[in-house]
Write a protein that holds these residues in place. Structure first.
Motif, PDB file in Angstrom:
ATOM      1  N   THR A   1     -17.171   4.535  -4.604  1.00  0.00           N
ATOM      2  CA  THR A   1     -16.309   3.565  -3.930  1.00  0.00           C
ATOM      3  C   THR A   1     -15.091   3.265  -4.794  1.00  0.00           C
ATOM      4  O   THR A   1     -15.067   3.568  -5.995  1.00  0.00           O
ATOM      5  CB  THR A   1     -17.066   2.251  -3.659  1.00  0.00           C
ATOM      6  OG1 THR A   1     -17.563   1.732  -4.905  1.00  0.00           O
ATOM      7  CG2 THR A   1     -18.234   2.471  -2.718  1.00  0.00           C
TER       8      THR A   1
ATOM      9  N   GLU B   1       0.805  -1.215   0.000  1.00  0.00           N
ATOM     10  CA  GLU B   1       0.000   0.000   0.000  1.00  0.00           C
ATOM     11  C   GLU B   1       0.846   1.278   0.000  1.00  0.00           C
ATOM     12  O   GLU B   1       0.283   2.367  -0.078  1.00  0.00           O
ATOM     13  CB  GLU B   1      -0.943   0.015   1.209  1.00  0.00           C
ATOM     14  CG  GLU B   1      -2.146  -0.879   1.051  1.00  0.00           C
ATOM     15  CD  GLU B   1      -3.207  -0.607   2.097  1.00  0.00           C
ATOM     16  OE1 GLU B   1      -4.382  -0.934   1.847  1.00  0.00           O
ATOM     17  OE2 GLU B   1      -2.860  -0.071   3.166  1.00  0.00           O
TER      18      GLU B   1
ATOM     19  N   THR C   1      -8.120  -2.204   0.759  1.00  0.00           N
ATOM     20  CA  THR C   1      -9.399  -2.360   1.440  1.00  0.00           C
ATOM     21  C   THR C   1     -10.517  -1.679   0.652  1.00  0.00           C
ATOM     22  O   THR C   1     -10.278  -0.746  -0.130  1.00  0.00           O
ATOM     23  CB  THR C   1      -9.328  -1.754   2.846  1.00  0.00           C
ATOM     24  OG1 THR C   1      -8.937  -0.380   2.736  1.00  0.00           O
ATOM     25  CG2 THR C   1      -8.316  -2.493   3.707  1.00  0.00           C
ATOM     26  N   ASP C   2     -11.743  -2.161   0.856  1.00  0.00           N
ATOM     27  CA  ASP C   2     -12.908  -1.514   0.244  1.00  0.00           C
ATOM     28  C   ASP C   2     -13.133  -0.166   0.929  1.00  0.00           C
ATOM     29  O   ASP C   2     -13.526  -0.112   2.102  1.00  0.00           O
ATOM     30  CB  ASP C   2     -14.144  -2.398   0.386  1.00  0.00           C
ATOM     31  CG  ASP C   2     -14.003  -3.691  -0.401  1.00  0.00           C
ATOM     32  OD1 ASP C   2     -13.297  -3.671  -1.425  1.00  0.00           O
ATOM     33  OD2 ASP C   2     -14.580  -4.717   0.010  1.00  0.00           O
ATOM     34  N   SER C   3     -12.904   0.895   0.197  1.00  0.00           N
ATOM     35  CA  SER C   3     -12.929   2.234   0.794  1.00  0.00           C
ATOM     36  C   SER C   3     -13.883   3.137   0.022  1.00  0.00           C
ATOM     37  O   SER C   3     -14.010   3.009  -1.204  1.00  0.00           O
ATOM     38  CB  SER C   3     -11.525   2.852   0.788  1.00  0.00           C
ATOM     39  OG  SER C   3     -10.590   2.010   1.435  1.00  0.00           O
TER      40      SER C   3
ATOM     41  N   GLY D   1     -10.786   6.527   1.301  1.00  0.00           N
ATOM     42  CA  GLY D   1     -10.515   5.946   2.611  1.00  0.00           C
ATOM     43  C   GLY D   1     -10.006   7.014   3.566  1.00  0.00           C
ATOM     44  O   GLY D   1     -10.617   8.062   3.741  1.00  0.00           O
ATOM     45  N   PHE D   2      -8.862   6.765   4.174  1.00  0.00           N
ATOM     46  CA  PHE D   2      -8.271   7.730   5.108  1.00  0.00           C
ATOM     47  C   PHE D   2      -7.259   8.644   4.430  1.00  0.00           C
ATOM     48  O   PHE D   2      -6.680   9.509   5.078  1.00  0.00           O
ATOM     49  CB  PHE D   2      -7.577   6.982   6.264  1.00  0.00           C
ATOM     50  CG  PHE D   2      -6.601   5.935   5.795  1.00  0.00           C
ATOM     51  CD1 PHE D   2      -5.317   6.278   5.439  1.00  0.00           C
ATOM     52  CD2 PHE D   2      -6.979   4.610   5.712  1.00  0.00           C
ATOM     53  CE1 PHE D   2      -4.414   5.322   5.006  1.00  0.00           C
ATOM     54  CE2 PHE D   2      -6.092   3.635   5.287  1.00  0.00           C
ATOM     55  CZ  PHE D   2      -4.806   3.992   4.931  1.00  0.00           C
TER      56      PHE D   2
ATOM     57  N   THR E   1      -4.531   1.008  -2.661  1.00  0.00           N
ATOM     58  CA  THR E   1      -5.429   0.801  -1.524  1.00  0.00           C
ATOM     59  C   THR E   1      -6.103  -0.554  -1.710  1.00  0.00           C
ATOM     60  O   THR E   1      -6.790  -0.775  -2.720  1.00  0.00           O
ATOM     61  CB  THR E   1      -6.485   1.912  -1.440  1.00  0.00           C
ATOM     62  OG1 THR E   1      -5.819   3.176  -1.339  1.00  0.00           O
ATOM     63  CG2 THR E   1      -7.372   1.717  -0.220  1.00  0.00           C
TER      64      THR E   1
END
Length: 333
Positions: A286, A191, A264-266, A222-223, A262
């Motif tokens: 998404t 990542e 993860t599902d974000s 995401g973040f 990335t």
């Protein structure tokens, strides 16, 4: 002939007939006083309106927003983009054949396709050298599932546990800021590498204005948050996807840009940064994938091309349209 009715007036003693003509009766005096009062009221109302107009004009001239926040260049640019968007909506992908330069030189990077859906296209063809530095994950979905499964099996801190974290080499800008909290997150494997990120988006109902392709926007995935210049394309299941010159107002689309991987599902959100520093929400969606091999093609429809004529031929002259496609690469920040 009928005799005219005589009017009786009360006049002082010693008043002649000539003087009595110029004297008003009681009824006429009341009417005259009423007219004078109406005239006085109209004059007062006109004076008050003039005073209000003067006050409003002075307040408008003294206000901070008077001709200060207006940017002529920005307004001209917005008007130009609006006209281009209207023209593209009415005549999608159509471009007039250039006059000052040969068409074979102007469109030498394009190619003709018999079928946009079935014709083949090698995603590794004619790529720049710097594109080799982009990280690519083979079978992105399987790698993501395996890494997430591995991270879930590791020892994790249960929710509600008090944890003391010591962070070294904190920048002075963060230490001296007024913020009382800092967000801490960890990265999965791969990542930290840079790749081409694709996010599925839908235009927000309250979003207005024209957003052109490759316009600088603020992306929140995401973040993470970063400035990007996305390329818009159609959200289809084909191996080739047609580019959209402007952000679609209706329906789903895909925005592609350079960003860290990335897994993860974000959720993904796109904002527009205004001149004063404020942000405006444009679209929500998404994360779709991180795939440098996703082919985004820019289509061009040439109009006003002259047909070939031979001697002795007669009939109706038509102006056929020629279509060309070009592989489009993601723009850098």
């Amino acid at each position: 002939a009928e005799e005219a009715k005589k009017l009786t007036k009360r006049v002082p003693k010693g008043t002649s007939a000539y003087q009595a003509v110029w004297m008003l009766s009681d009824d006429e005096q009341e009417e005259d006083s009423g007219m004078e009062e109406e005239e006085d009221e109209e004059e007062e109302s006109e004076e008050s309106e003039e005073e209000l107009e003067d006050e409003e004009s002075n307040d408008y001239k003294d206000s901070d927003n008077y001709d200060v926040t207006f940017d002529a260049e920005e307004e001209a640019e917005e008007l130009r983009k609006f006209r281009e968007a209207c023209e593209d909506e009415q005549f999608p992908d159509e471009i007039d054949t250039p006059i000052d330069i040969a068409a074979r030189v102007r469109f030498q990077k394009y190619r003709g396709l018999k079928s946009f859906r079935t014709s083949g296209w090698d995603p590794k063809e004619n790529l720049p050298r710097d594109y080799a530095r982009i990280s690519q994950i083979r079978n992105f979905r399987n790698v993501r599932k395996s890494l997430l499964r591995q991270s879930n099996t590791d020892k994790l801190v249960p929710p509600g546990t008090h944890v003391d974290i010591y962070i070294a080499d904190v920048p002075l800008a963060i230490r001296d800021s007024n913020s009382s909290s800092i967000t801490v997150f960890s990265l999965l494997q791969h990542e930290q590498r840079l790749s081409v990120q694709h996010v599925a988006q839908a235009r927000h109902p309250l979003s207005t204005g024209v957003v052109k392709c490759k316009e600088q926007l603020l992306a929140q995935v995401g973040f993470r948050r970063y400035m990007v210049q996305p390329i818009f394309s159609q959200h289809t299941k084909s191996n080739k996807h047609k580019m959209e010159r402007f952000m679609p107002v209706v329906g789903n689309f895909v925005a592609s840009f350079y960003a860290p991987i990335t897994l993860t599902d974000s959720p993904a959100v796109l904002f527009k940064v205004e001149v004063d520093g404020s942000v405006t929400l444009l679209s929500t969606g998404t994360l779709l994938s991180c795939d440098p091999d996703r082919v985004v093609c820019k289509r061009v429809v040439l109009s006003d091309t002259l047909p070939r004529l031979t001697r002795g031929c007669s009939g109706q002259i038509s102006f056929p349209q020629q279509r060309g496609y070009r592989l489009l690469q993601t723009s850098t920040n």
